[in-house]
Motif scaffolding. Structure first.
Motif, PDB file in Angstrom:
ATOM      1  N   SER A  29      -9.514 -17.958   9.673  1.00 47.27           N
ATOM      2  CA  SER A  29     -10.587 -17.167   9.082  1.00 47.27           C
ATOM      3  C   SER A  29     -11.838 -18.013   8.910  1.00 47.27           C
ATOM      4  O   SER A  29     -11.801 -19.246   8.964  1.00 47.27           O
ATOM      5  N   ASP A  30     -12.963 -17.346   8.677  1.00 45.35           N
ATOM      6  CA  ASP A  30     -14.211 -18.050   8.378  1.00 45.35           C
ATOM      7  C   ASP A  30     -14.095 -18.806   7.064  1.00 45.35           C
ATOM      8  O   ASP A  30     -14.725 -19.848   6.882  1.00 45.35           O
ATOM      9  N   HIS A  31     -13.315 -18.258   6.149  1.00 48.24           N
ATOM     10  CA  HIS A  31     -13.086 -18.947   4.877  1.00 48.24           C
ATOM     11  C   HIS A  31     -12.478 -20.325   5.104  1.00 48.24           C
ATOM     12  O   HIS A  31     -12.912 -21.314   4.498  1.00 48.24           O
ATOM     13  N   MET A  32     -11.477 -20.402   5.984  1.00 47.25           N
ATOM     14  CA  MET A  32     -10.838 -21.687   6.241  1.00 47.25           C
ATOM     15  C   MET A  32     -11.767 -22.618   7.010  1.00 47.25           C
ATOM     16  O   MET A  32     -11.715 -23.841   6.841  1.00 47.25           O
ATOM     17  N   ARG A  33     -12.634 -22.060   7.854  1.00 46.79           N
ATOM     18  CA  ARG A  33     -13.647 -22.877   8.526  1.00 46.79           C
ATOM     19  C   ARG A  33     -14.558 -23.540   7.497  1.00 46.79           C
ATOM     20  O   ARG A  33     -14.853 -24.732   7.590  1.00 46.79           O
ATOM     21  N   LYS A  34     -14.983 -22.768   6.518  1.00 48.27           N
ATOM     22  CA  LYS A  34     -15.833 -23.315   5.461  1.00 48.27           C
ATOM     23  C   LYS A  34     -15.133 -24.433   4.719  1.00 48.27           C
ATOM     24  O   LYS A  34     -15.735 -25.481   4.416  1.00 48.27           O
ATOM     25  N   GLU A  35     -13.849 -24.234   4.412  1.00 42.95           N
ATOM     26  CA  GLU A  35     -13.074 -25.272   3.721  1.00 42.95           C
ATOM     27  C   GLU A  35     -13.020 -26.551   4.550  1.00 42.95           C
ATOM     28  O   GLU A  35     -13.176 -27.655   4.023  1.00 42.95           O
ATOM     29  N   ALA A  36     -12.809 -26.399   5.858  1.00 40.97           N
ATOM     30  CA  ALA A  36     -12.710 -27.566   6.734  1.00 40.97           C
ATOM     31  C   ALA A  36     -14.041 -28.303   6.833  1.00 40.97           C
ATOM     32  O   ALA A  36     -14.092 -29.551   6.802  1.00 40.97           O
ATOM     33  N   LEU A  37     -15.133 -27.554   6.925  1.00 39.56           N
ATOM     34  CA  LEU A  37     -16.439 -28.192   7.097  1.00 39.56           C
ATOM     35  C   LEU A  37     -16.938 -28.831   5.813  1.00 39.56           C
ATOM     36  O   LEU A  37     -17.816 -29.710   5.858  1.00 39.56           O
ATOM     37  N   GLU A  38     -16.404 -28.440   4.687  1.00 33.96           N
ATOM     38  CA  GLU A  38     -16.717 -29.149   3.445  1.00 33.96           C
ATOM     39  C   GLU A  38     -16.123 -30.543   3.463  1.00 33.96           C
ATOM     40  O   GLU A  38     -16.650 -31.464   2.855  1.00 33.96           O
ATOM     41  N   ILE A  39     -15.021 -30.693   4.190  1.00 30.04           N
ATOM     42  CA  ILE A  39     -14.389 -32.004   4.337  1.00 30.04           C
ATOM     43  C   ILE A  39     -15.077 -32.813   5.419  1.00 30.04           C
ATOM     44  O   ILE A  39     -15.298 -34.019   5.268  1.00 30.04           O
ATOM     45  N   CYS A  40     -15.440 -32.148   6.519  1.00 28.79           N
ATOM     46  CA  CYS A  40     -16.043 -32.850   7.665  1.00 28.79           C
ATOM     47  C   CYS A  40     -17.143 -31.966   8.276  1.00 28.79           C
ATOM     48  O   CYS A  40     -16.890 -31.242   9.235  1.00 28.79           O
ATOM     49  N   PRO A  41     -18.368 -32.026   7.730  1.00 25.16           N
ATOM     50  CA  PRO A  41     -19.452 -31.165   8.224  1.00 25.16           C
ATOM     51  C   PRO A  41     -19.757 -31.340   9.707  1.00 25.16           C
ATOM     52  O   PRO A  41     -20.187 -30.404  10.373  1.00 25.16           O
ATOM     53  N   GLY A  42     -19.515 -32.530  10.257  1.00 27.70           N
ATOM     54  CA  GLY A  42     -19.841 -32.806  11.650  1.00 27.70           C
ATOM     55  C   GLY A  42     -18.922 -32.150  12.658  1.00 27.70           C
ATOM     56  O   GLY A  42     -19.163 -32.228  13.868  1.00 27.70           O
ATOM     57  N   ALA A  43     -17.873 -31.473  12.182  1.00 27.42           N
ATOM     58  CA  ALA A  43     -16.894 -30.867  13.099  1.00 27.42           C
ATOM     59  C   ALA A  43     -17.218 -29.418  13.442  1.00 27.42           C
ATOM     60  O   ALA A  43     -16.420 -28.749  14.103  1.00 27.42           O
ATOM     61  N   ALA A  44     -18.381 -28.937  13.039  1.00 26.97           N
ATOM     62  CA  ALA A  44     -18.700 -27.511  13.212  1.00 26.97           C
ATOM     63  C   ALA A  44     -18.599 -27.056  14.664  1.00 26.97           C
ATOM     64  O   ALA A  44     -18.115 -25.955  14.947  1.00 26.97           O
ATOM     65  N   ASP A  45     -19.048 -27.873  15.605  1.00 25.42           N
ATOM     66  CA  ASP A  45     -19.049 -27.474  17.013  1.00 25.42           C
ATOM     67  C   ASP A  45     -17.645 -27.435  17.611  1.00 25.42           C
ATOM     68  O   ASP A  45     -17.457 -26.915  18.722  1.00 25.42           O
ATOM     69  N   LYS A  46     -16.676 -27.964  16.907  1.00 23.49           N
ATOM     70  CA  LYS A  46     -15.304 -27.979  17.417  1.00 23.49           C
ATOM     71  C   LYS A  46     -14.492 -26.761  16.994  1.00 23.49           C
ATOM     72  O   LYS A  46     -13.356 -26.582  17.426  1.00 23.49           O
ATOM     73  N   HIS A  47     -15.069 -25.919  16.166  1.00 24.73           N
ATOM     74  CA  HIS A  47     -14.293 -24.847  15.540  1.00 24.73           C
ATOM     75  C   HIS A  47     -14.066 -23.656  16.467  1.00 24.73           C
ATOM     76  O   HIS A  47     -14.952 -23.236  17.196  1.00 24.73           O
ATOM     77  N   VAL A  48     -12.843 -23.108  16.395  1.00 21.63           N
ATOM     78  CA  VAL A  48     -12.498 -21.855  17.050  1.00 21.63           C
ATOM     79  C   VAL A  48     -11.704 -21.027  16.048  1.00 21.63           C
ATOM     80  O   VAL A  48     -10.762 -21.527  15.439  1.00 21.63           O
ATOM     81  N   LYS A  49     -12.098 -19.771  15.868  1.00 22.19           N
ATOM     82  CA  LYS A  49     -11.349 -18.898  14.955  1.00 22.19           C
ATOM     83  C   LYS A  49     -10.381 -18.030  15.746  1.00 22.19           C
ATOM     84  O   LYS A  49     -10.793 -17.309  16.652  1.00 22.19           O
ATOM     85  N   VAL A  50      -9.117 -18.126  15.393  1.00 23.22           N
ATOM     86  CA  VAL A  50      -8.079 -17.253  15.963  1.00 23.22           C
ATOM     87  C   VAL A  50      -7.303 -16.689  14.774  1.00 23.22           C
ATOM     88  O   VAL A  50      -6.569 -17.422  14.109  1.00 23.22           O
ATOM     89  N   PRO A  51      -7.475 -15.427  14.459  1.00 24.49           N
ATOM     90  CA  PRO A  51      -6.807 -14.861  13.277  1.00 24.49           C
ATOM     91  C   PRO A  51      -5.303 -14.807  13.442  1.00 24.49           C
ATOM     92  O   PRO A  51      -4.769 -14.957  14.548  1.00 24.49           O
ATOM     93  N   GLY A  52      -4.617 -14.582  12.341  1.00 27.28           N
ATOM     94  CA  GLY A  52      -3.184 -14.391  12.390  1.00 27.28           C
ATOM     95  C   GLY A  52      -2.852 -13.057  13.050  1.00 27.28           C
ATOM     96  O   GLY A  52      -3.724 -12.215  13.271  1.00 27.28           O
ATOM     97  N   GLY A  53      -1.588 -12.875  13.357  1.00 34.38           N
ATOM     98  CA  GLY A  53      -1.183 -11.662  14.059  1.00 34.38           C
ATOM     99  C   GLY A  53      -0.088 -10.915  13.328  1.00 34.38           C
ATOM    100  O   GLY A  53       0.345 -11.297  12.242  1.00 34.38           O
ATOM    101  N   VAL A  54       0.366  -9.840  13.948  1.00 35.35           N
ATOM    102  CA  VAL A  54       1.409  -9.009  13.348  1.00 35.35           C
ATOM    103  C   VAL A  54       2.296  -8.461  14.458  1.00 35.35           C
ATOM    104  O   VAL A  54       1.824  -8.146  15.560  1.00 35.35           O
ATOM    105  N   ASP A  55       3.566  -8.363  14.175  1.00 30.94           N
ATOM    106  CA  ASP A  55       4.525  -7.770  15.106  1.00 30.94           C
ATOM    107  C   ASP A  55       4.433  -6.251  14.970  1.00 30.94           C
ATOM    108  O   ASP A  55       5.048  -5.656  14.080  1.00 30.94           O
ATOM    109  N   ILE A  56       3.642  -5.620  15.831  1.00 30.86           N
ATOM    110  CA  ILE A  56       3.389  -4.186  15.694  1.00 30.86           C
ATOM    111  C   ILE A  56       4.587  -3.328  16.103  1.00 30.86           C
ATOM    112  O   ILE A  56       4.587  -2.121  15.873  1.00 30.86           O
ATOM    113  N   ASP A  57       5.599  -3.938  16.713  1.00 30.93           N
ATOM    114  CA  ASP A  57       6.817  -3.192  17.031  1.00 30.93           C
ATOM    115  C   ASP A  57       7.750  -3.126  15.823  1.00 30.93           C
ATOM    116  O   ASP A  57       8.475  -2.143  15.643  1.00 30.93           O
ATOM    117  N   ARG A  58       7.736  -4.162  15.007  1.00 28.77           N
ATOM    118  CA  ARG A  58       8.566  -4.172  13.793  1.00 28.77           C
ATOM    119  C   ARG A  58       7.841  -3.481  12.640  1.00 28.77           C
ATOM    120  O   ARG A  58       8.433  -2.690  11.900  1.00 28.77           O
TER     121      ARG A  58
END
Length: 258
Positions: A29-58
Motif C-alpha cells: 500500500s501507499d501507507h507502507m511506502r510512506k513508512e519505508a521512505l521515512e526510514i530511507c527517503p532516498g529509496a523512493a525511485d525503487k518503490h513498486v506497489k503490489v497490493p495483497g490478493g484474495v482467493d476469489i474461488d474460496r
C-alpha cells in the motif's frame, strides 16, 4: 522499555540497510511506502506497489445465507456484524466492544461475532461481561480454509477496527469477495482499499463513538443486492492470479534492467 527501544532501533537500521542496497522494494500500500521512505527517503525511485490478493474461488458470495447461518448456529433474523482478528491491542477490538455497548442499547436486532485467538482473549471477555453485552460473542479460532468464508457470507457487515500497523488488510478483501461490505477505520492501508469501492464506509476515527456511529448509520443499506455485486466485482480485480502476474512483472523488469 529499554529492550524494546533497542529492538526497534536495530530493526530500523536493518531496514535502512536493505532499502539502501536493494534494486527495488515492493509494498502492499501507499501507507507502507510512506513508512519505508521515512526510514530511507532516498529509496523512493525503487518503490513498486503490489497490493495483497484474495482467493476469489474460496471467498465468494453465497446462494443460501440462511443455510449458512444455521450451520454456524447464527440467528437468521439478526443483523450480524463480524470481525476476525488476532486478539492483539493494535487491532482495536477493545474499541469495537465498547462501541457495541452503544449499538446494543439502540438496536435489539444487531449482534457482533468476534473470531480469533490471542493475548486479549480474557480481557475482551471480561470487558463484554462488565458492559453487560448480550449480543457480542467471542467464538475463538476460525479455520481459514473451511469455516472463515462461511462467516463472511453469513454476515451483513465486516468491521475492520485496527488502530495501527494495518499494512493492507487481507480480511477486508476476503469480505468484499464474499459480497459483504466493510466498515473500516482510517488506519494504514484500509482507507486505500475502501476509497475505491466504499468511501463512505471509512470511519472518522478508531474511537468507540465513531465506530458505533458508523455501524448505526450503515445498517439501512446492508444486504443490498447491488452493493453485494459491486463489492464482489471490485474484489475480483485483486484475485491472486492477477496479483501474481504483477509480482512476476516486477522480477522480469528487474532482470531486463540489470
Amino acid at each position: 522499555y529499554k529492550q524494546l527501544d533497542m529492538k526497534y532501533w536495530m530493526r530500523k537500521r536493518v531496514d535502512r540497510f536493505i532499502l539502501e542496497n536493494c534494486q527495488a522494494f515492493v509494498t502492499l500500500s501507499d501507507h507502507m511506502r510512506k513508512e519505508a521512505l521515512e526510514i530511507c527517503p532516498g529509496a523512493a525511485d525503487k518503490h513498486v506497489k503490489v497490493p495483497g490478493g484474495v482467493d476469489i474461488d474460496r471467498f465468494k458470495t453465497a446462494q443460501d445465507i440462511g443455510a449458512i447461518r444455521e450451520k454456524l448456529a447464527l440467528p437468521k433474523d439478526m443483523i450480524v456484524l463480524f470481525t476476525a482478528r488476532r486478539l492483539a491491542r493494535r487491532m482495536g477490538l477493545e474499541n469495537l466492544v465498547q462501541a457495541m455497548a452503544t449499538v446494543e442499547k439502540l438496536r435489539d436486532d444487531v449482534m457482533l461475532v468476534i473470531g480469533g485467538r490471542g493475548e486479549l482473549w480474557d480481557s475482551l471477555n471480561a470487558q463484554i461481561k462488565r458492559l453487560g453485552l448480550k449480543r457480542t460473542l467471542m467464538v475463538g479460532y476460525i479455520s481459514y480454509d473451511e469455516v472463515l468464508p462461511s462467516y463472511y457470507q453469513a454476515s451483513d457487515l465486516f468491521i475492520m477496527p485496527s488502530v495501527t500497523m494495518e499494512g493492507f488488510g487481507l480480511s477486508t478483501m476476503e469480505s468484499l469477495a464474499c459480497g459483504t461490505p466493510v466498515l473500516g477505520t482510517p488506519t494504514g492501508g484500509t482507507p486505500e482499499i475502501l476509497q475505491g469501492i466504499l468511501p463512505d464506509f471509512i470511519l472518522n476515527s478508531a474511537q468507540p463513538e465513531d465506530i458505533a456511529k458508523g455501524i448505526i448509520e450503515k445498517l439501512p443499506v446492508l444486504r443490498d443486492a447491488a452493493l453485494q455485486q459491486r463489492t464482489r466485482k471490485f474484489a475480483e480485480d485483486f484475485s491472486w492470479r492477477r496479483i501474481t502476474d504483477k509480482v512476476e512483472d516486477v522480477f522480469c523488469n528487474l532482470v531486463r534492467t540489470s
